[in-house]
Design a protein around this motif. Structure first.
Motif, short mmCIF file in Angstrom:
data_model
loop_
_atom_site.label_atom_id
_atom_site.label_comp_id
_atom_site.label_asym_id
_atom_site.label_seq_id
_atom_site.Cartn_x
_atom_site.Cartn_y
_atom_site.Cartn_z
N ASN A 192 0.80 -1.25 -0.07
CA ASN A 192 0.04 0.04 0.09
C ASN A 192 0.65 1.21 0.08
O ASN A 192 2.11 1.30 0.12
N SER A 241 -7.85 3.43 -2.67
CA SER A 241 -8.54 3.84 -1.40
C SER A 241 -8.01 3.23 -0.30
O SER A 241 -8.22 3.52 0.91
N ASP A 243 -8.19 0.02 0.34
CA ASP A 243 -8.82 -1.36 0.71
C ASP A 243 -7.95 -2.55 -0.15
O ASP A 243 -7.41 -2.18 -1.24
N TYR A 245 -7.81 -6.33 -1.94
CA TYR A 245 -8.89 -7.40 -2.70
C TYR A 245 -8.09 -8.71 -3.01
O TYR A 245 -6.93 -8.48 -3.32
N GLU A 256 -13.25 -8.19 -0.71
CA GLU A 256 -12.72 -6.85 -0.26
C GLU A 256 -12.68 -6.69 1.03
O GLU A 256 -13.53 -7.13 1.82
N PHE A 257 -11.40 -6.49 1.61
CA PHE A 257 -11.30 -5.90 2.85
C PHE A 257 -10.95 -4.49 3.05
O PHE A 257 -10.11 -4.01 2.24
N ASP A 258 -10.91 -3.84 4.36
CA ASP A 258 -10.32 -2.62 4.58
C ASP A 258 -8.72 -2.86 4.79
O ASP A 258 -8.51 -3.89 4.84
N SER A 259 -8.06 -1.92 5.07
CA SER A 259 -6.71 -1.99 5.34
C SER A 259 -6.22 -2.69 6.51
O SER A 259 -5.02 -3.41 6.41
N VAL A 264 -15.42 -6.09 3.88
CA VAL A 264 -16.34 -5.25 3.30
C VAL A 264 -17.38 -5.80 2.47
O VAL A 264 -18.36 -5.61 2.57
N THR A 307 -16.32 -1.56 -6.45
CA THR A 307 -17.30 -2.13 -5.45
C THR A 307 -17.80 -3.50 -6.05
O THR A 307 -18.74 -4.03 -5.59
#
Length: 440
Positions: A192, A241, A243, A245, A256-259, A264, A307
């Motif tokens: 990231n 963003s 996020d 994947y 999908e996940f947040d950091s 998600v 999304t």
């Protein structure tokens, strides 16, 4: 000698049903967890298993022919082919492209990283079979960090190796195992903007997060099909963003996940219609946040919004331009071009994107600006001279340089600044295509 466990893991999800055999799954969770449920390994020798699966995959790939799909991008070029020489590949697994246009390829069964310049000519390679610092045993995932370093999943050695852009060894971390900071079979790598490194483990069915120095931060996932669970996760990507994947290969979906690893959303299921998958392996995020998924056994690339909304697809089974045979890796560069790595028998890289503009396109754009007569004539003369070959061979780049210099001088005066900026970017693309065409 190759680690045949890596080969088996590579192709084990390619059964004719597109699904892994059912096993007892753990409790679904949408929070990062410590992996506790490991997939049992058959007692059959790895070499025999690999041979049997290769035969099965060969039969499958003859039978599975994806329907022709509209192209989201134009085919631009391809390079490679099977072999051990410079610019040849033996099962390239993944790739990454930097802002300068250099492309780094994980040449798995040649146990090396190969580098190609912006014209896709061979530039360098490093590695070699072994476990010493800088050596590799079946490298799989590869990612470029914000620091410019290369992060490589050295699968056969159960570690992550970090190299500088010239191939100099920087550091490594990881050992074989299922504890924090250990790996069974690391595959996907993503970094990231803060320099944190995410690694998928197809043997432990989890994702681990590290800082740039290799210090363990967190982990999530376990074997299963619930939210936040995995069945052999291969590829991983980080969107603009932040996020994360994950190509959840055995479950034929993307999660999908947040950091921090909190669930998600998810999308996809087994099939060949739009938005479905058959053993998706690679995943990449473009600069705008659009996602590209290598739908391996459907012989295509699928494109999604950030999304999960289906946008487009392209590809079919074969060895022609824009066709795929076991496409396992996908990458996107900062300009929005998409690269696909194919394993045997094509063993190549294909590049897709918008075709570069031509001098005629630049002329049309200048004419459309309705500039003062003298300014327009001066700009157009430079382009027409280049286009008509009135100057000695090789002068096109010089003419374009003069065109860009005049645009810079006129920007905000007789040429609107935004139009000048756009024309300069397009002229640079023309110059690059001319340079690469001449070198080829």
């Amino acid at each position: 000698m190759h680690d045949y466990r890596v080969l088996v893991a590579w192709i084990e999800t390619s059964g004719q049903s597109g699904r892994m055999p059912e096993r007892q799954a753990g409790v679904a969770t949408d929070h990062p967890t410590v992996m506790t449920d490991r997939r049992p390994s058959p007692r059959l020798s790895a070499r025999v298993r690999a041979t049997a699966i290769l035969i099965a995959v060969g039969i499958l790939l003859v039978l599975v022919i994806a329907a022709p799909a509209r192209a989201a991008f134009d085919f631009l070029t391809a390079w490679g082919g099977p072999g051990i020489g410079d610019g040849q590949f033996e099962s390239p697994a993944a790739l990454a492209a930097d802002a300068q246009g250099d492309v780094y390829v994980s040449d798995s069964f040649n146990n090396r990283i190969q580098v190609f310049d912006p014209c896709h000519d061979f530039a360098a390679s490093w590695g070699g079979l072994g476990s010493a610092p800088g050596q590799l045993n079946t490298p799989l995932g590869i990612a470029i960090g914000a620091d410019g370093n290369l992060y490589v999943a050295d699968a056969g050695n159960a570690r992550i190796e970090v190299f500088d852009p010239a191939g100099g060894f920087v550091r490594a971390w990881g050992t074989s195992g299922s504890g924090a900071g250990q790996f069974g079979l690391p595959f996907g790598v993503a970094v990231n903007a803060q320099g944190d490194v995410y690694v998928t483990d197809i043997d432990s069915h989890r994702v681990q997060k590290f800082d740039a120095a290799g210090n363990f931060i967190a982990q999530w996932g376990r074997f299963g099909s619930g939210n936040g669970q995995f069945n052999m996760p291969f590829g991983i990507a980080v969107g603009p963003s932040g996020d994360v994947y994950v190509a959840d290969t055995g479950n034929n979906r993307v999660q999908e996940f947040d950091s921090s690893g909190h669930f998600v959303r998810k999308w996809g299921s087994f099939g060949s219609i739009d938005g479905r998958f058959n053993s998706p392996r690679g995943i990449a995020a473009g600069p705008s946040g659009v996602l590209y998924v290598a739908d391996t056994n459907n012989s295509r690339i699928e494109e999604f919004s950030a999304t999960g909304g289906f946008l487009a697809k392209w590809g079919s089974l074969g060895s022609g331009d824009g066709q795929f045979h076991f496409a396992s890796g996908v990458g996107a560069d900062p300009s929005g071009n998409v690269y696909v790595a194919e394993s045997y028998p094509n063993d190549r890289i294909q590049m897709f994107g918008e075709p570069p503009p031509t001098i005629a396109d630049l002329l049309e754009a200048v004419e459309g600006l309705r500039l003062p007569h003298g300014v327009a004539n001066s700009l157009e003369a430079k382009l027409r001279n280049a286009d008509e070959g009135e100057d000695p061979a090789g002068s096109i780049a010089g003419r374009l340089t003069a065109f860009v210099a005049e645009l810079r001088a006129q920007s905000g005066k007789h040429v609107p600044a935004d139009a000048a900026e756009q024309l300069i970017a397009e002229a640079e693309r023309v110059a690059e295509s001319q340079r690469c065409g001449a070198s080829g």
